[in-house]
Structures are given as structure tokens and as C-alpha cells.
Scaffold this active site. Structure first.
Site, PDB file in Angstrom:
ATOM      1  N   LYS A   1     -65.418  47.956 -14.956  1.00 15.08           N
ATOM      2  CA  LYS A   1     -66.809  48.345 -14.746  1.00 15.08           C
ATOM      3  C   LYS A   1     -66.952  49.854 -14.897  1.00 15.08           C
ATOM      4  O   LYS A   1     -67.862  50.338 -15.557  1.00 15.08           O
ATOM      5  CB  LYS A   1     -67.319  47.950 -13.346  1.00 15.08           C
TER       6      LYS A   1
ATOM      7  N   TRP B   1     -75.396  45.395 -33.986  1.00 13.91           N
ATOM      8  CA  TRP B   1     -74.175  45.997 -33.428  1.00 13.91           C
ATOM      9  C   TRP B   1     -73.218  46.050 -34.603  1.00 13.91           C
ATOM     10  O   TRP B   1     -72.761  45.023 -35.101  1.00 13.91           O
ATOM     11  CB  TRP B   1     -73.631  45.122 -32.302  1.00 13.91           C
TER      12      TRP B   1
ATOM     13  N   GLU C   1     -61.138  44.434 -12.455  1.00 15.66           N
ATOM     14  CA  GLU C   1     -62.574  44.314 -12.736  1.00 15.66           C
ATOM     15  C   GLU C   1     -63.305  45.613 -12.349  1.00 15.66           C
ATOM     16  O   GLU C   1     -64.192  46.076 -13.073  1.00 15.66           O
ATOM     17  CB  GLU C   1     -63.144  43.095 -11.987  1.00 15.66           C
TER      18      GLU C   1
ATOM     19  N   ASN D   1     -76.146  37.402 -38.285  1.00 18.25           N
ATOM     20  CA  ASN D   1     -75.290  37.662 -37.138  1.00 18.25           C
ATOM     21  C   ASN D   1     -73.936  37.041 -37.461  1.00 18.25           C
ATOM     22  O   ASN D   1     -73.879  35.873 -37.826  1.00 18.25           O
ATOM     23  CB  ASN D   1     -75.933  36.975 -35.915  1.00 18.25           C
ATOM     24  N   GLY D   2     -72.855  37.804 -37.362  1.00 16.84           N
ATOM     25  CA  GLY D   2     -71.530  37.261 -37.685  1.00 16.84           C
ATOM     26  C   GLY D   2     -70.827  38.141 -38.710  1.00 16.84           C
ATOM     27  O   GLY D   2     -71.230  39.288 -38.925  1.00 16.84           O
TER      28      GLY D   2
ATOM     29  N   ARG E   1     -77.804  42.684 -26.698  1.00 15.81           N
ATOM     30  CA  ARG E   1     -76.718  42.102 -27.494  1.00 15.81           C
ATOM     31  C   ARG E   1     -76.179  43.074 -28.527  1.00 15.81           C
ATOM     32  O   ARG E   1     -75.052  42.939 -28.984  1.00 15.81           O
ATOM     33  CB  ARG E   1     -77.221  40.855 -28.200  1.00 15.81           C
TER      34      ARG E   1
ATOM     35  N   LYS F   1     -73.334  42.718 -25.536  1.00 17.26           N
ATOM     36  CA  LYS F   1     -73.245  41.714 -24.480  1.00 17.26           C
ATOM     37  C   LYS F   1     -72.478  40.474 -24.909  1.00 17.26           C
ATOM     38  O   LYS F   1     -71.635  39.970 -24.195  1.00 17.26           O
ATOM     39  CB  LYS F   1     -74.668  41.326 -24.074  1.00 17.26           C
TER      40      LYS F   1
ATOM     41  N   HIS G   1     -43.255  51.949 -10.352  1.00 19.78           N
ATOM     42  CA  HIS G   1     -42.623  51.680 -11.642  1.00 19.78           C
ATOM     43  C   HIS G   1     -43.285  52.469 -12.772  1.00 19.78           C
ATOM     44  O   HIS G   1     -43.163  52.104 -13.938  1.00 19.78           O
ATOM     45  CB  HIS G   1     -42.648  50.175 -11.934  1.00 19.78           C
TER      46      HIS G   1
ATOM     47  N   CYS H   1     -75.276  40.621 -32.659  1.00 21.76           N
ATOM     48  CA  CYS H   1     -76.588  41.148 -33.000  1.00 21.76           C
ATOM     49  C   CYS H   1     -77.633  40.150 -32.496  1.00 21.76           C
ATOM     50  O   CYS H   1     -77.294  39.052 -32.092  1.00 21.76           O
ATOM     51  CB  CYS H   1     -76.704  41.302 -34.500  1.00 21.76           C
TER      52      CYS H   1
ATOM     53  N   GLU I   1     -66.533  50.904 -18.549  1.00 14.60           N
ATOM     54  CA  GLU I   1     -67.628  50.421 -19.401  1.00 14.60           C
ATOM     55  C   GLU I   1     -68.876  51.283 -19.295  1.00 14.60           C
ATOM     56  O   GLU I   1     -69.490  51.597 -20.309  1.00 14.60           O
ATOM     57  CB  GLU I   1     -68.038  48.995 -18.975  1.00 14.60           C
TER      58      GLU I   1
END
Ligand code: F1P
Length: 609
Positions: A486, A74, A482, A99-100, A27, A604, A505, A2, A489
Site C-alpha cells: 500500500k 493504460w 500488504e 483493450n488487450g 482502470r 486497477k 539474515h 484500459c 503503491e
């Protein structure tokens, strides 16, 4: 995850708080709120949704005050509702942002309910509000009440508390979540990230773990976890970027993709001298530490983990040193073997990712000889707690999906390969090749951005797909991972990545015309093997998009679209091939109409487990 902003001033602070929140919104962005103190007392306004919803509501209500705290959330405990948005208030006088995660919130909640407190939310944060309020009944000051309260909290917090009975004073406490005090003239500020305060100050004091501080207009007093008065260093920020703006770009992500040549140039600046990597890029003492390194253990999360995966190929092949890499959330809870003379390398854009930071702290306990952080934030916990640090100098990265942080991390990791290789018999010629390839990188990245229009034209072919598969071999396998990350996301298309040798496989069973297969194909020693994998896909009716070296002789046909890239030294190919994949996911997301910079459910900086 947050964002927190606070201010105490003679002027009205609502606009400062809202601008700070806008800068931190990346964030966490599911709800936002603000508590202000004015002559009428405590005024709180909260809204579900983005900061602009809060700003509209604040304007309608004429919210203002000379001291205030604000938060963008968040969600962790409790759904996304106005009641769960911060600030949380106790008895109409005291407000808290946090925050936490407070891990013992259930037992504290029961205890406080027993004392008559009524909870208005499902959050863990609300216990802080009532607990401090309760402690104020016996403590002489708000500061003393917070000092007593934080001793009862388990878990992680960066929290700011204010109370109308002690107006103009903000009490901040840090344990596990960063907090910074911003110094003004006759006014002071607090935030979870200096970025929020750049419009009002460049002078900062970072709190250390366990610190509690009283911040008022004229005075700042900081106390350590034992309650001793302490001085903490004041720094002047030279953050160069106007991270608050998108400039000519539609999204921060697009701006950050296009900033990569500049960001990489910045990362290299002054660090490559006469065909050698300058060791002081890693901080004082790098020589003494690197010369003893026998093994490298890399730990990271998300995109940073992918950078570490590429580095493993480089370190073993060129530096001749053994290297393992692990996701931080696994490493920290596993009983792992510590090899003699091991260097623990954390990679993190923010330097605050909870799992990576915990892994660094664990490594010290279990006997790692030394630690290095590859990080983008010089004031971060990881940088401060590591023996060595390489700062990536990418500038503030706002888009949640990491782009320039990744490519600058890779540049730093290639420099690390040269630096460590020097002590393991790597020849001067290889080091000179590395520095030459790195020096050419900004221009090559610039050139690569030239395919933007071609990729934009390709994007419609993906937009109606539900699934996709990314393939690569060798150090391009992490680049495929990656690329898949992307795409999922920001476009919410299911994307998987495989080392293409693994196709037969299992994943070959998925191939059909509805699942595009994206292949990264530089011209390296694995090219012929990769071509065989391409044929395996073609034979099953798959449709491929191949990002290929111009010299690799791939030819477009009805089952394969070839996007040619200029030939580059194999050493930097993973960095170059990242760009088209970033652009592809960006343009697919644009067609899908998603929130590119702030994709759903993500944040973020992941400062909670
Ligand atoms: C790790 C990370 C990012 C990702 C997102 C969530 O952060 O997984 O790679 O893009 O922002 O966090 P960090 O440790 O590199 O700051």
C-alpha cells in the site's frame, strides 16, 4: 486495463461516453479519446492525461454524434502520446478502441504497410483498424469484415469498431478481455465494465470468449467464434453502490477504507447460520466438492495474493488441509506438481486479472479436480469459469490500491477454512469460534477506524523518508507485506516487508534512523519472539512504529511509537491490523501530494500479461 465505452442512439452520446469513461478511469488513465459519428462524418478527439482533459477538448470543439466509441488508456505498446491514444482510425472512416494486446501486431503491421496503409501510432491496436478496413474491401458488411479480421489476431482483445459507411452500428469482439452490451430502449451501449453504463441501463448481456456482435439502436445480433448466431443470457444488474461518487470523502480510497465494516457485513450477510458457515455461500455443489478436497492450491496477484497467504496459515492450522500459494504469473508458466484431489482457488477483486485467469484455465488442463473463485464481480470470467464461486460483495472498488476487496476476501477465506475444515475433522467448537469472530468483525473494524486521527498525526514522520521496512510474524507477515505494498503503491516510498525472524539474515544491515520500521504486533503466541526482533532493531538505532494489541505491553519511548489496538480473537487479527496500515499509507500519500486513487504507472484491473 484500459476502459471502453460505446453508444448508439437517437440522442447525442458524447456525455454518455464521457461519464462512462469517468467511471472507468481508474482502470487506465494516461490518455483518453472518443470518436463520434454525426452528419458530417467521423470526428475524433484525443488527449494525453485524464478524462477531464478530453471532456474540455470535446466541449471546445463541440464534439458530438449519435454513435460513438471512447477509451481511457493504460499504455502497453507505444508511449503516452496523443498519437498513441485510442480511438485509432483507418482512412478517415473507420475507428477502433481496444483493450488487450495483439501479439502478432508486428507481422500484421508489415503486411498492412505492404498493402499501402500508413501507420500513425506505435500501438498494436492500429493494426485492427487497418486490417478491418482492408477486409471491408471484399466483405459484404462491417460485421463480416470484423469476423474475418479477428481470425487473424493473436493475443487478447476486447474491441469495438465503427465505420461511417455503416452508421449507427457498433461491432464488438471479445477474446480475453471482457465486454458487456448494455440494453436501452431504442438505444444500446457497450463497455468493458457494466459500471460505465449504470447511469443509462441496468440490463446487460455479457459476451463470451470468441463472440462477435453487431450492436445497433434497435437490434443486437451475437455470433460465436464459428460465426453461428447465438443467444446470450440477459441479466439485470443490482449493483448497489453509487460507485460513481466519492460522497463526503476526498478520495475513493478513503471512502473504501471507511466502507469496510459495511462491506464485510454485506459479505457475511445470510452466510453464518447457527454457528456454522452456510455452504451455499460457495455456490451449488460446494458440499460434493469440498468433501473430496485433500489439497488447496491458491493462485492470485498483488493484494489478492496477500489474502491467499493469510489463508494458507488458516487452512493448514484450522482446517487441517495442506495448502500452497503462488503468484499467478509464476504458476502459469511453471511445470508444477498436481496433488491428488486438489482444489484450485483463485482470488481476485476483478475476476479478470489476466495471469490469474490464465492460471485457472491451465489448472483445468493439468488435472485439478475442482476450482473456486473468491471474487468481487459476479459477472467476471473467473466466476463464470470456476466450479464454485464465493462473491465478496464489497461493492465496486474504484481506488487502484485495493482495500475493502482485501478485507472481504479475508472474511471469505476464513469462511472457506471452516467449510473445508468440516471435512477434515475440525471441531464444531472451532467452527463456532470462527463464526463468532466473523460476526464480531464489522463492529471491530468500525472500532479500529477510531484511530484514524492518531494515524493522520503520525504520517508527517514518514513523508520525507525514502525507505521503510514492515515486519510481522505468522499470519501477520502477509499483512506486513500488504502494508508495504500500500505504502509503495500510493506514496512511492520504497517499502519492504519481512517476516521478522528473517531480520538477522540480511535486512538488519539496512537499519538506521532514516528508515522507519513498522511492526504489526497482535497478542499471539509469537509475541515474545516478535519482541526479541523489536529489540534487535532498537539495538541498531532503528525507529519503530508498533501497531500492538493493548494487552501486549509495548511502551512508547524515544525509539518506539506504540499505537494500541483493541484485543481481538487471533483469528481475525490479520483483518483488523490491515486497517491502520491502509490509513497510514493514505495519509502519507496525502502529505506527499500523490494521485491517491490513480497512482502513477498502475491500473486497477490488469487484463494484460
Ligand atoms: C490484482 C491487483 C490488485 C491491485 C491493483 C492491481 O487484482 O494486483 O491487488 O490492488 O489493483 O491488480 P485482482 O486480481 O484482485 O483484481
Amino acid at each position: 486495463m484500459c476502459g471502453i465505452v460505446g453508444a448508439t442512439a437517437e440522442r447525442r452520446v458524447a456525455d454518455i461516453l464521457l461519464e462512462g469513461l469517468r467511471r472507468l478511469e481508474y482502470r487506465g488513465y494516461d490518455s483518453a479519446g472518443m470518436a463520434l459519428l454525426n452528419d458530417q462524418g467521423l470526428h475524433t478527439v484525443r488527449r494525453v492525461g485524464k478524462v477531464k482533459e478530453l471532456a474540455n477538448a470535446a466541449e471546445e470543439q463541440g464534439s458530438n454524434g449519435y454513435a460513438g466509441i471512447a477509451h481511457t488508456r493504460w499504455a502497453t505498446h507505444g508511449g503516452v502520446t496523443e498519437a498513441n491514444a485510442h480511438p485509432h482510425v483507418s482512412s478517415d472512416t473507420l475507428a477502433v478502441v481496444h483493450n488487450g494486446i495483439i501479439e502478432n501486431h508486428e507481422s500484421l503491421r508489415k503486411q498492412l504497410q505492404g498493402l499501402g496503409y500508413v501507420f500513425a501510432s506505435q500501438t498494436d491496436t492500429e493494426v485492427i483498424a487497418h486490417l478491418v478496413h482492408h477486409e471491408m474491401k471484399s466483405a459484404p458488411t462491417l460485421l463480416a469484415a470484423v469476423q474475418k479480421a479477428v481470425k487473424q489476431l493473436e493475443g487478447a482483445y476486447g474491441t469495438v469498431i465503427m465505420d461511417q459507411r455503416e452508421p449507427g452500428e457498433l461491432i464488438v469482439a471479445r477474446s480475453g478481455s471482457p465486454l458487456v452490451i448494455g440494453l436501452g430502449i431504442g438505444e444500446n451501449f457497450v463497455a468493458s465494465d457494466q459500471l460505465a453504463l449504470l447511469p443509462v441501463t441496468r440490463e446487460f448481456i455479457y459476451l463470451e470468449e470468441g463472440d462477435v456482435a453487431s450492436v445497433s439502436r434497435q437490434k443486437i445480433a451475437i455470433f460465436d467464434h464459428q460465426g453461428n448466431a447465438v443467444e446470450r443470457e440477459q441479466i439485470t444488474s443490482d449493483m448497489q453502490y453509487d460507485a460513481g461518487g466519492k460522497g463526503e470523502y476526498r478520495h475513493f480510497m478513503l471512502k473504501e477504507i471507511h466502507e469496510q465494516p459495511f462491506a464485510v457485513r454485506n459479505t457475511l450477510e445470510g452466510r453464518l447460520l447457527d454457528g456454522k458457515v452456510a455452504l451455499d455461500a460457495f455456490g451449488p455443489g460446494a458440499d460434493a466438492i469440498f468433501k473430496d478436497v485433500q489439497h488447496v492450491q491458491i493462485v492470485a496477484c498483488g493484494t489478492s495474493y496477500h489474502a491467499g497467504m493469510v489463508a494458507r496459515y488458516w487452512l493448514e492450522e484450522y482446517a487441517g488441509v495442506s495448502c500452497n500459494i503462488e503468484i499467478a504469473s509464476e504458476f502459469r508458466y511453471r511445470k508444477s506438481h498436481v496433488f491428488p484431489n486438489s482444489l484450485l482457488v483463485t482470488i481476485s477483486q476483478s475476476g479478470e486479472t489476466a495471469d490469474t485467469l490464465a492460471a485457472l484455465r491451465l489448472a483445468k488442463e493439468i488435472g485439478y479436480q475442482s476450482s473456486l473463485s473468491i471474487c468481487n464481480v459476479d459477472s467476471s470470467s473467473m466466476v463464470r469459469e470456476s466450479d464454485l464461486a464465493f462473491l465478496t460483495r464489497a461493492g465496486a472498488e474504484i481506488g487502484v490500491a485495493s482495500t475493502k476487496a482485501f478485507t472481504t476476501q479475508l472474511a471469505g477465506l476464513l469462511m472457506l477454512t471452516a467449510a473445508i475444515g468440516r471435512y477434515h475433522g475440525m471441531s464444531d467448537a472451532i467452527e463456532a469460534r470462527i463464526t463468532k469472530a466473523l460476526s464480531s468483525l464489522p463492529a471491530k473494524l468500525e472500532e479500529c477506524l477510531g484511530i484514524t486521527t492518531e494515524i493522520e498525526a503520525l504520517a508527517p514522520e514518514f513523508a520525507d523518508k525514502d525507505h521503510s521496512l514492515f515486519l510481522g510474524r505468522g499470519n501477520q507477515y502477509p499483512i506486513a507485506m500488504e502494508g508495504a505494498l500500500k505504502l509503495k503503491e500510493i506514496s512511492y516510498i520504497h517499502a519492504e516487508a519481512y517476516a521478522s525472524g528473517e531480520l538477522k539474515h540480511g535486512p538488519l544491515a539496512l537499519i538506521d534512523a532514516d528508515m522507519p520500521v513498522i511492526v504489526v504486533a497482535p497478542n499471539n503466541e509469537l509475541l515474545e519472539k516478535l519482541k526479541s526482533n523489536v529489540e534487535e532493531v532498537r539495538a541498531r538505532g532503528g525507529i519503530m512504529y508498533v501497531f500492538a494489541d493493548r494487552d501486549a505491553n509495548f511502551v512508547s519511548d524515544e525509539s518506539m511509537r506504540v499505537i494500541n489496538l483493541a484485543h481481538v480473537d487471533e483469528l481475525i487479527a490479520p483483518i483488523i491490523y490491515t486497517l491502520p496500515l491502509q490509513l497510514l499509507s493514505y495519509y502519507v500519500a496525502i502529505i506527499k501530494g500523490t494521485d491517491v486513487d490513480q497512482p502513477r504507472n498502475l491500473a486497477k484491473s490488469v487484463t494484460v500479461e
